[in-house]
Structures are given as structure tokens and as C-alpha cells.
Design an enzyme around this catalytic site. Structure first.
Site, PDB file in Angstrom:
ATOM      1  N   GLY A  14       4.152  69.563  81.662  1.00  0.00           N
ATOM      2  CA  GLY A  14       3.208  69.960  82.707  1.00  0.00           C
ATOM      3  C   GLY A  14       2.527  68.794  83.397  1.00  0.00           C
ATOM      4  NE  ARG A  67      14.627  88.552  85.992  1.00  0.00           N
ATOM      5  CZ  ARG A  67      15.412  88.018  86.934  1.00  0.00           C
ATOM      6  NH1 ARG A  67      15.775  86.756  86.837  1.00  0.00           N
ATOM      7  NH2 ARG A  67      15.833  88.746  87.931  1.00  0.00           N
ATOM      8  CG  MET A  92      12.209  74.431  83.026  1.00  0.00           C
ATOM      9  SD  MET A  92      12.459  73.798  84.698  1.00  0.00           S
ATOM     10  CE  MET A  92      14.224  73.550  84.679  1.00  0.00           C
ATOM     11  NE  ARG A  93      13.275  82.125  80.349  1.00  0.00           N
ATOM     12  CZ  ARG A  93      14.363  82.451  79.719  1.00  0.00           C
ATOM     13  NH1 ARG A  93      15.369  82.985  80.379  1.00  0.00           N
ATOM     14  NH2 ARG A  93      14.501  82.268  78.443  1.00  0.00           N
ATOM     15  CG  LEU A  95       9.507  83.590  88.152  1.00  0.00           C
ATOM     16  CD1 LEU A  95       8.377  83.006  88.974  1.00  0.00           C
ATOM     17  CD2 LEU A  95       8.984  84.220  86.864  1.00  0.00           C
ATOM     18  CG  HIS A 111      12.888  71.943  94.764  1.00  0.00           C
ATOM     19  ND1 HIS A 111      13.524  72.438  93.654  1.00  0.00           N
ATOM     20  CD2 HIS A 111      13.848  71.338  95.518  1.00  0.00           C
ATOM     21  CE1 HIS A 111      14.827  72.164  93.738  1.00  0.00           C
ATOM     22  NE2 HIS A 111      15.044  71.492  94.850  1.00  0.00           N
ATOM     23  CG  ASP A 147      14.425  75.753  94.787  1.00  0.00           C
ATOM     24  OD1 ASP A 147      13.309  75.992  94.287  1.00  0.00           O
ATOM     25  OD2 ASP A 147      15.348  75.219  94.150  1.00  0.00           O
TER      26      ASP A 147
END
Length: 195
Positions: A14, A67, A92-93, A95, A111, A147
């Protein structure tokens, strides 16, 4: 001044989370970090956030049958913190559409490329392989497409002769830590003014 309430989603150390926490310490910053949520209980960033007196929680997606159920619990947790804006900082998932739609216009990510170039992973390697002269980072709104959300702020760094993915990444990260707090300030200021 009433401040916009922000939660940060992380999976690791983080470092961008830390940049946001530091920025939010300024008395004139329009947002406060009220919670940090990780999909990994061992994420070092949870301890860092807790050391700043910020609420933390972890949820492993593997503990849920789907999920959607995992993301429903995430939303309940964010709502329990009364969150206005969600910042992804190395979460790191991918969504799901329902979760992204729930936070549309209120969820941002950083990003490590100048979007729309190099969506997804391995951005520094791909920029070097292409012989790019300029690289950088983008803070953008999160949308269902990976993204693809509208950029809020970008920063460029030159690609230097002899650069490796690691050296390029290190220079880009400095800019990430600079522009993410700026972008959050802009969004929080806008939301604070909204009726």
C-alpha cells in the site's frame, strides 16, 4: 470544513495508500481516510493503516462461494464506514460490474501507464519493449472495462537509455505518490461542493 470520507482497497504494502494517508493529514485536505480494506489478511498495508489509527479489515474472496457475495460484503463494510469515495491502491482483484456500478463516479484507481496505453499488467516491460520515449501513470475513474475509465490526472516520466522495468517503475512510482493525492483532492473538492 466537513471532509469527504474515503476508504482504500489494498492487496499488499500500500505505498499509494501511505501517500494518501500522509496527504490527508493536512488540515486543508478535503478528504479523510476512514478505512482500509484488504483482500489479503497478511497485507503489510493493514498494519501501516492501523498505526495511523485508521480502521482496517480483511476479506478473503476464497471464503465466499461467489465473487458477488464477496463484493456484497465489501459494500456492506464500506457503507458501515459511511464512505463517499473508494480508492484502489494495488488492489489485485478485477471487480464485478455490480460493485463498480454501485460506486460509479466515486471509485478511482491509479495505473502505471499513460492510459489508454498499456492497460492491464506488465506496463513497464511493455513500454520498454515498444521503445517508448515517455511513460508515466494515470489516476482514473473505475468502470466495468479494465483501465477504461476517464482519466482524472496523468504524469509523464522520460524513458532513459538503459532503463530496466525496475528503474522505470521506481521513477513512475514517485509520480504515482504525487498525483494520487492531487487527484483525490480534486474529486473530494468537487463532491464536497455537490448539493
Amino acid at each position: 470544513m466537513s471532509r469527504i470520507r474515503v476508504a482504500i482497497l489494498i492487496s499488499g504494502r500500500g505505498s499509494n495508500m501511505s501517500a494518501l494517508i500522509e496527504a490527508a493529514k493536512a488540515p486543508d485536505y478535503p478528504a479523510e481516510i476512514v478505512g482500509v480494506l484488504s483482500n489479503r489478511a497478511a497485507a503489510p498495508g493493514l498494519e501501516i493503516a492501523a498505526s495511523h489509527g485508521i480502521a482496517t479489515a480483511s476479506l478473503a474472496q476464497s471464503r465466499f462461494p461467489s465473487r458477488d457475495m464477496f463484493e456484497d460484503i465489501m459494500t456492506q463494510m464500506l457503507e458501515s464506514w459511511d464512505v463517499d469515495i473508494v480508492c484502489l491502491a494495488g488492489f489485485m482483484r478485477i471487480l464485478g460490474e455490480d460493485f463498480v456500478t454501485r460506486w460509479a463516479g466515486k471509485m478511482i484507481n491509479i495505473h502505471p501507464s499513460l492510459l489508454p496505453l498499456y492497460k492491464g499488467l506488465h506496463t513497464h516491460e511493455r513500454a520498454l519493449a515498444d521503445g517508448a520515449k515517455v511513460h508515466g501513470c494515470t489516476v482514473h475513474f473505475v468502470t466495468p472495462g479494465l483501465d477504461e475509465g476517464a482519466p482524472i490526472l496523468q504524469a509523464e516520466v522520460p524513458v532513459l537509455p538503459g532503463d530496466t522495468p525496475e528503474s522505470l517503475s521506481a521513477r513512475v512510482l514517485i509520480e504515482e505518490h504525487r498525483i494520487y493525492p492531487e487527484a483525490l483532492r480534486t474529486l473530494a473538492s468537487t463532491q464536497a461542493l455537490a448539493p
